[in-house]
Motif scaffolding. Structure first.
Motif, PDB file in Angstrom:
ATOM      1  N   ARG A 150       1.474  -9.564   1.269  1.00 34.24           N
ATOM      2  CA  ARG A 150       0.435  -9.071   0.340  1.00 34.24           C
ATOM      3  C   ARG A 150      -0.649 -10.142   0.177  1.00 34.24           C
ATOM      4  O   ARG A 150      -1.850  -9.844   0.218  1.00 34.24           O
ATOM      5  N   ASP A 168      -7.878  -5.094   0.964  1.00 38.45           N
ATOM      6  CA  ASP A 168      -7.348  -4.679  -0.339  1.00 38.45           C
ATOM      7  C   ASP A 168      -5.922  -4.153  -0.154  1.00 38.45           C
ATOM      8  O   ASP A 168      -5.733  -3.062   0.380  1.00 38.45           O
ATOM      9  N   PRO A 169      -4.907  -4.928  -0.573  1.00 35.85           N
ATOM     10  CA  PRO A 169      -3.512  -4.507  -0.328  1.00 35.85           C
ATOM     11  C   PRO A 169      -3.136  -3.227  -1.078  1.00 35.85           C
ATOM     12  O   PRO A 169      -2.107  -2.633  -0.773  1.00 35.85           O
ATOM     13  N   ASP A 170      -3.996  -2.803  -2.027  1.00 42.55           N
ATOM     14  CA  ASP A 170      -3.681  -1.583  -2.782  1.00 42.55           C
ATOM     15  C   ASP A 170      -4.356  -0.332  -2.210  1.00 42.55           C
ATOM     16  O   ASP A 170      -4.129   0.766  -2.707  1.00 42.55           O
ATOM     17  N   ARG A 171      -5.151  -0.531  -1.148  1.00 47.54           N
ATOM     18  CA  ARG A 171      -5.738   0.692  -0.562  1.00 47.54           C
ATOM     19  C   ARG A 171      -4.630   1.473   0.136  1.00 47.54           C
ATOM     20  O   ARG A 171      -3.608   0.907   0.542  1.00 47.54           O
ATOM     21  N   GLU A 172      -4.873   2.775   0.281  1.00 41.96           N
ATOM     22  CA  GLU A 172      -3.788   3.668   0.687  1.00 41.96           C
ATOM     23  C   GLU A 172      -3.050   3.207   1.960  1.00 41.96           C
ATOM     24  O   GLU A 172      -1.829   3.145   1.990  1.00 41.96           O
ATOM     25  N   GLN A 190      -0.570   0.087   1.389  1.00 39.38           N
ATOM     26  CA  GLN A 190       0.401  -0.029   0.284  1.00 39.38           C
ATOM     27  C   GLN A 190       1.827  -0.329   0.753  1.00 39.38           C
ATOM     28  O   GLN A 190       2.549  -1.083   0.123  1.00 39.38           O
TER      29      GLN A 190
END
Ligand SMILES: Nc1nc2c(ncn2[C@@H]2O[C@H](COP(=O)(O)OP(=O)(O)OP(=O)(O)O)[C@@H](O)[C@H]2O)c(=O)[nH]1
Ligand SMILES: [Zn+2]
Length: 190
Positions: free
Chosen positions: A14, A23-27, A30
């Protein structure tokens, strides 16, 4: 022997994603830390094994001590310890039995896998296969030739696509040039 630390690896992946500016939170990302952790656990699995335990050595009254046993073109995949990028190719292994001692044929590719599944450099991978076989079978000699492509020299840095690196290990009887030639001839004919 340290256990595989999955949580630390996931956090680290991460952080790599953040550090490269993604962005590690983009779909799409994840589940990436979990996937990379699983892939690394598999690719580096021999770090969690104390020793190579799969060997099966037989005594054969018919094995001819003067004849080579050759297993050619065993595919392998490993990761270079300098860049953690893949290097892969094929390994050819030969040995000359002593006192009728032979090893189960499938154990040679298993040994190659064992040595490949940790960060390594090609020269050491080659010698580790040779030395381990020497220890397990105590033959008259062992020969190992490895041909590999390195992603760290192809997809980055010097960028020389499709070049191959050849490394070899010879012990005992294979110090004799004639036996080396016989081995090289046999792997060429496969
Ligand atoms: N001998 C050997 N070298 C390797 C192997 N895998 C990678 N390397 C080399 O390890 C070296 C590391 O050199 P460094 O100068 O520390 O690293 P670098 O700045 O990334 O080097 P470049 O690849 O030249 O850009 C490089 O020359 C790689 O090509 C291997 O299996 N055996
Ligand atoms: Zn490298």
């Amino acid at each position: 022997m340290k256990p595989f630390d999955r949580a630390l690896l996931e956090t680290s992946v991460r952080n790599i994603l953040i550090a490269i500016g993604d962005d590690p939170d983009r779909e799409g990302l994840q589940e990436t830390p979990a996937r990379v952790a699983s892939a690394y656990e598999e690719m580096f699995s021999s770090l969690h094994q104390k020793a190579f335990t799969e060997s099966k050595v037989f005594n054969s009254s018919l094995a001819n001590d003067g004849e080579l046993v050759v297993v050619a073109d065993i595919p392998f995949y490993s990761m270079c310890e300098h860049h953690l990028l893949p290097f892969f190719g094929s390994v050819s292994v030969g040995y000359m039995p002593k006192n009728g001692r032979i090893i189960g044929l499938s154990k040679i590719p298993r040994l190659v896998d064992y040595v490949a599944k940790k960060p390594n450099v090609q020269e050491n991978l080659t010698s580790q296969i040779g030395l381990e076989l020497q220890k397990l079978v105590a033959p008259q000699g062992v020969a190992v030739v490895v041909k590999a492509r390195h992603m760290c020299t192809e997809m980055r840095g010097i960028k020389k696509a499709n070049s191959h690196t050849l490394t070899s290990f010879y012990s005992g009887a294979f110090k004799d040039k004639d036996y080396r030639i016989e081995f090289l001839q046999e792997i060429k004919n496969q």
